[in-house]
Design an enzyme around this catalytic site. Structure first.
Site, mmCIF file in Angstrom:
data_model
loop_
_atom_site.group_PDB
_atom_site.id
_atom_site.type_symbol
_atom_site.label_atom_id
_atom_site.label_comp_id
_atom_site.label_asym_id
_atom_site.label_seq_id
_atom_site.Cartn_x
_atom_site.Cartn_y
_atom_site.Cartn_z
ATOM 1 N N ASP A 13 -0.617 -6.418 -3.718
ATOM 2 C CA ASP A 13 0.766 -6.609 -3.306
ATOM 3 C C ASP A 13 0.837 -6.297 -1.807
ATOM 4 O O ASP A 13 -0.091 -5.722 -1.237
ATOM 5 C CB ASP A 13 1.658 -5.660 -4.115
ATOM 6 C CG ASP A 13 3.071 -5.591 -3.593
ATOM 7 O OD1 ASP A 13 3.716 -6.647 -3.482
ATOM 8 O OD2 ASP A 13 3.519 -4.474 -3.276
ATOM 9 N N ASP A 15 4.321 -5.475 0.378
ATOM 10 C CA ASP A 15 5.323 -4.474 0.753
ATOM 11 C C ASP A 15 5.212 -3.229 -0.113
ATOM 12 O O ASP A 15 5.275 -3.305 -1.338
ATOM 13 C CB ASP A 15 6.735 -5.055 0.617
ATOM 14 C CG ASP A 15 6.957 -6.255 1.515
ATOM 15 O OD1 ASP A 15 6.943 -6.072 2.737
ATOM 16 O OD2 ASP A 15 7.132 -7.373 0.993
ATOM 17 N N ASP A 192 2.412 -1.225 -6.007
ATOM 18 C CA ASP A 192 3.164 0.026 -5.928
ATOM 19 C C ASP A 192 4.395 0.043 -6.821
ATOM 20 O O ASP A 192 5.112 1.044 -6.842
ATOM 21 C CB ASP A 192 3.618 0.263 -4.483
ATOM 22 C CG ASP A 192 4.716 -0.702 -4.064
ATOM 23 O OD1 ASP A 192 5.837 -0.241 -3.780
ATOM 24 O OD2 ASP A 192 4.461 -1.910 -4.028
#
Length: 252
Positions: A13, A15, A192
């Site tokens: 991922d 961001d 995250d």
């Protein structure tokens, strides 16, 4: 000791995983809200809205701003505002403003998290193909990767406009695995947020959850990734590589 077996590719991922993009995103959201004479939200609040793409970000921002405006006016003894523009149209206008402002602030408002460049370099040197899967609008992705000097590490990049179904749908991850020429279970996915872990589970990919990202204010362990790490370079021993102790500043 290796924690993962037969991993032939790694996807990430963006961001909250590789980059701290909250300063730029929050600035663009607030500029868009201000342009519509709505209350500004601030970075701490915007962080809880990140992760589902720009359209959802705008919906969350508008919902909050309308409620906040109503609360402020009630506190001041003023009557509520009747919006002549439907919420759906306001979201569209807000998104257009956001895209314009984010294009101006994205690079200066985005920073690599510690150890990201070293970790990506070590994985690439091992011969593992690396992919990127982000819900961020596609036009912003490549320029940002270039500005941060990490574009060179990725053989496959999937932005939010490149697939019909964004994470947590498995399609973006399945597409990356297909382009890498490996089975989903051979591709480790690192993220995250619950969207990342849900997408990995749905695609059949082993997953790593990082504790330092955004994730709507929730602890990543609630999403039950296969492994949880506090730092991205903890990946290296899990894949049979030495742990990198090199320090990186946010601006590297």
């Amino acid at each position: 000791m290796n924690k993962f077996e037969d991993i032939r590719g790694v996807a990430f991922d963006l961001d909250g995983t590789l980059v701290d993009s909250a300063p730029g995103l929050a600035a663009a959201v607030d500029m868009a809200l201000y342009a519509l004479e709505l209350p500004i939200a601030g970075e701490e609040r915007v962080i809880t809205w990140i992760g589902n793409g720009a359209d959802v970000l705008m919906e969350r921002a508008l919902t909050w701003a309308r409620q906040e405006r109503a609360t402020q006016r009630k506190t001041m003894g003023k009557p509520p505002v009747d919006d002549d523009i439907p919420a759906e149209e306001q979201v569209r206008i807000l998104r257009k403003l956001f895209d314009r402002y984010y294009g101006e602030v994205a690079e200066e408002g985005t920073f690599l998290f510690p150890h990201v460049a070293d970790t990506l370099g070590a994985l690439q040197a091992k011969g593992l193909p690396l992919g990127l899967v982000t819900n961020k609008p596609t036009p912003f992705v490549a320029p940002l990767l270039e500005a941060l000097d990490i574009a060179k590490y990725f053989s496959v990049v999937i932005g939010g406009d490149d697939v019909q179904n964004k994470k947590p749908h498995p399609d973006p991850l399945l597409l990356v695995a297909e382009r890498m020429g490996i089975a989903p279970q051979q591709m480790l996915f690192v993220g995250d947020s619950r969207n990342d872990i849900q997408a990995a589970k749905a695609a059949g990919c082993p997953s790593v959850g990082l504790t330092y990202g955004y994730n709507y204010g929730e602890a990543i362990d609630l999403s039950q990734p296969d492994v949880i790490y506090q730092s991205i370079n903890d990946l290296l021993p899990a894949l049979g590589l030495p742990h990198s102790e090199n320090q990186e500043s946010k601006n590297d």
